[in-house]
Design an enzyme around this catalytic site. Sequence first.
Site, short mmCIF file in Angstrom:
data_model
loop_
_atom_site.label_atom_id
_atom_site.label_comp_id
_atom_site.label_asym_id
_atom_site.label_seq_id
_atom_site.Cartn_x
_atom_site.Cartn_y
_atom_site.Cartn_z
N LYS A 115 0.84 -1.21 0.00
CA LYS A 115 0.00 0.00 0.00
C LYS A 115 0.88 1.25 0.00
CE LYS A 115 -4.41 -1.45 0.57
NZ LYS A 115 -4.90 -2.12 1.76
N LYS A 196 -3.96 -8.33 -13.01
CA LYS A 196 -5.24 -8.69 -12.42
C LYS A 196 -6.29 -7.63 -12.82
CE LYS A 196 -6.76 -9.78 -7.82
NZ LYS A 196 -6.52 -9.67 -6.41
N LYS A 199 -10.11 -1.71 -11.74
CA LYS A 199 -10.60 -0.45 -12.30
C LYS A 199 -9.48 0.55 -12.47
CE LYS A 199 -15.40 -0.07 -11.54
NZ LYS A 199 -16.52 0.60 -10.93
#
Length: 329
Positions: A115, A196, A199
């Site tokens: 992250k 993968k 969006k």
Amino acid sequence: MPSKKGRVFSGIRPTGRAHLGNYLGAIKNYVALQDEYECVYCIVDIHALTTVEDTLDLRTNTFEMALDLLAAGIRPEETILFIQSHVPQVTELHTFLSMVTPLGKLTDLPTFKDKVRQNPNNVNYGLVGYPVLMAADITLYRTDLVPVGIDQAPHIEFTREIVRSFNYRYNTDVLIEPGMKNTEIPKVLGIDGKEKMSKSLNNHIEIAATPEETRKRIMQMVTDPQRIKRDDPGNPEVCNVFALHKIFTPQVDVDMIDVECRRAGIGCVDCKKRFAENLNQAFEPFRARRAALAAQPAQVHAILADGAERARALAEETMQAVRRAVQLP
Ligand code: SF4
């Protein structure tokens, strides 16, 4: 109705209209689990705040995800479907659990490091505490099982560690260590055939898209990279279109494509057209249900409000026991 085997909990991020990866990786399984388990499903809007800075679309995206879940077959009369922030007890439990979670463990987690890499300019406290909030989500509803793919198993193990630490620190057994419901979660690649489906990479196919939009996206799909010309024989096993055919196309046609692709008997354009037809057919009932729900937003909000009320009742019961265990004055 035969009695259910236990309680399953899962949270899904409010990413707006779901794509094929969301559907095959989570939503389809959510629907199936209802037959055997008492299910509690939550749209995790608070989690979304860890990475979403502009919340302008958060409400719409949450609503769109609710539409997808309901249209896909979540049955709100039996399953509890709600929005995470509508049960504020989760933030209270998060605070208590954070007291028994070593900071070093959180910052060492590979997911935290990922992250940080993805959001280098927004490394906030919430990002570090994300797994603790997840543990709060799971334990608040006295969850027996969390559906997970193999790569998510460490997250649940971490929740179990937090639960053990909490119960040990306060000499209680009030929190339940969740088990894992191992689920085969297919890795759905995007139309680029490499990453993968996501969006943010704009390589996705929305399940609520119109048949024409779906067809357009499918025609852009990358196939076997070695198959340059129509006459080149192909390798279905390295082709993303074929991987999806295996899910949405009758076996007899899959077998035919497998053979014909290898001897250049079928071209990629025709193969994609067939896939588009099958995918559109598979989602036709879903799209009709979704349109009917979208036309009655008040009904969807009422479902979510009812879910939140039932979730709050479970949460408050847990929190009363937790507050007692912590011996708050
Ligand atoms: Fe893929 Fe179909 Fe083209 Fe073969 S014919 S490479 S399976 S799209």
